[in-house]
Design an enzyme around this catalytic site. Structure first.
Site, short mmCIF file in Angstrom:
data_model
loop_
_atom_site.label_atom_id
_atom_site.label_comp_id
_atom_site.label_asym_id
_atom_site.label_seq_id
_atom_site.Cartn_x
_atom_site.Cartn_y
_atom_site.Cartn_z
N LYS A 1 0.81 -1.22 0.00
CA LYS A 1 0.00 0.00 0.00
C LYS A 1 0.85 1.27 0.00
O LYS A 1 0.33 2.35 -0.26
CB LYS A 1 -0.97 -0.02 1.19
CG LYS A 1 -2.08 -1.03 1.03
CD LYS A 1 -3.10 -0.60 -0.02
CE LYS A 1 -4.12 -1.70 -0.26
NZ LYS A 1 -5.17 -1.31 -1.20
N SER B 1 -3.02 -12.26 4.10
CA SER B 1 -3.43 -12.40 2.70
C SER B 1 -2.40 -13.19 1.90
O SER B 1 -2.74 -13.84 0.90
CB SER B 1 -3.69 -11.04 2.05
OG SER B 1 -2.52 -10.27 2.03
C1 LIG Z 1 -2.51 -7.24 3.50
C2 LIG Z 1 -3.35 -6.94 2.29
N1 LIG Z 1 -3.49 -7.88 1.35
C3 LIG Z 1 -4.25 -7.68 0.26
C4 LIG Z 1 -4.91 -6.48 0.06
C5 LIG Z 1 -5.76 -6.31 -1.17
O1 LIG Z 1 -5.22 -5.36 -2.04
P1 LIG Z 1 -6.13 -4.48 -3.01
O2 LIG Z 1 -6.80 -3.43 -2.16
O3 LIG Z 1 -5.16 -3.89 -3.97
O4 LIG Z 1 -7.12 -5.37 -3.65
C6 LIG Z 1 -4.77 -5.46 1.02
C7 LIG Z 1 -5.50 -4.21 0.88
O5 LIG Z 1 -5.66 -3.46 1.81
C8 LIG Z 1 -3.96 -5.69 2.15
O6 LIG Z 1 -3.80 -4.75 3.10
#
Ligand SMILES: Cc1ncc(COP(=O)(O)O)c(C=O)c1O
Length: 331
Positions: free
Chosen positions: A54, A279
């Site tokens: 991010k 994630s």
């Molecule tokens: C740890 C983590 N993984 C995955 C995502 C997903 O990313 P995106 O918002 O680009 O779909 C985020 C988004 O906040 C995140 O903080």
């Protein structure tokens, strides 16, 4: 000793931490996925200075807004974030002399809340669940209230801001095209706003139009029409459909439960020595589910969005994992 011009260029030191965002390494996950003609490459986005991918989104949204005058020195930024984007904005706001209020919810990890405060952000906690059982709608309602309360404040709005996916198109996706050893067959990424998946997919497809894109969503998220439900891992999934989502550009959606994501994190740590956030574990599990259906040989590329350190009280805490619903309770 005289220093050549070439040496001087190589020695260029970044002006600030903001200039250190991006250029993250890519690694091959040989130990988890080495067999049967499958190659998996992961971009270690947790190596960004704020700890997550991010940083890229925040930098692009803020710097482009400073360029077009939407944000000026001294502006007050507002954003709803489970932590990662908030930390990235807070870091950049410090460097550019901007004020920042981050609207968070009780699922934001305690460590993230402390980091936000240490970086000088005002933290605004919402506690009421929304109609989908999550906090996103409540957070957005609170953002709108603060916008009315603070004249001239600016909502970056990652769910609707085109600069979100563009950050990954110009950054993550471009770097992937330069780092991959050859044509990727599949891009797999965990989704919340969909900015990282779409930005990377759009860039990679310019070079490799046949690329398949796979979104990893969490059970309980409504992004792809799933049934709303309890979700505990921060960062992934959403309780509304993001404005920037372009469903037709995504070929497949794989659902992963919180428990499966935790298992993926532990496997990643045990087999590859990679200490990553929830994630990333979800992505590992999703790739495992996906592999049997893919023609071989195949090359998969993915992202590990953030580090494990900030999940010590969650994913890496047995008591926390114990309270997650078991498979049969998930429905
Ligand atoms: C740890 C983590 N993984 C995955 C995502 C997903 O990313 P995106 O918002 O680009 O779909 C985020 C988004 O906040 C995140 O903080």
């Amino acid at each position: 000793m005289s220093v050549s011009a070439e040496d001087m260029l190589r020695r260029t030191v970044p002006d600030s931490v903001v200039d250190c965002v991006g250029n993250t390494p890519m690694v091959r996950l040989n130990r988890l996925f080495g067999a049967d003609g499958v190659e998996v490459y992961a971009k270690l986005e947790y190596m960004n200075p704020g700890g997550s991918m991010k940083d890229r989104t925040a930098r692009h949204m803020i710097l482009e807004s400073l360029k077009d005058g939407t944000i000026r020195p001294g502006s007050h930024l507002i954003e709803s974030s489970s932590g990662n984007l908030g930390i990235a904005i807070a870091m950049i706001a410090r460097v550019y002399g901007l004020k920042f209020t981050c609207v968070i919810d009780p699922k934001t990890s305690p460590a993230n809340v402390r980091i936000l405060k240490k970086l000088g952000a005002s933290v605004d906690l919402v506690t009421k669940k929304d109609e989908h059982g999550g906090y996103l709608h409540t957070r957005i309602r609170r953002v709108k209230e603060i916008l009315r309360e603070i004249p001239g404040s600016v909502w970056l709005n990652q769910y609707a801001n085109e600069r979100n996916w563009q950050a990954h198109y110009h950054g993550t996706g471009r770097e992937m095209t330069e780092q991959l050893p050859g044509k990727p067959d599949v891009l797999v990424a965990a989704v919340s706003t969909s900015g990282s998946l779409l930005g990377c997919a759009r860039r990679l497809r310019e070079t490799w139009p046949g690329l398949k894109t796979v979104a990893v969503d969490v059970v309980g998220s409504v992004i792809f029409g799933g049934k709303p439900g309890r979700r505990e891992i921060p960062g992934m999934g959403a309780s509304r459909v993001p404005e920037i989502l372009s469903r037709e550009e995504i070929d497949e959606v794989i659902y992963v439960s919180d428990r499966e994501a935790v298992q993926g994190c532990h496997d990643l740590l045990a087999r590859e020595g990679i200490f990553a956030g929830g994630s990333s574990g979800a992505v590992v599990t999703a790739i495992r589910k996906l592999i049997p259906s893919l023609p071989k040989p195949c090359r998969i590329v993915t992202l590990f969005p953030d580090r494990g350190d900030r999940y010590l009280d969650l994913v890496y805490n047995d008591d926390w994992v114990e309270q997650l619903p078991k498979r049969e309770e998930e429905k």
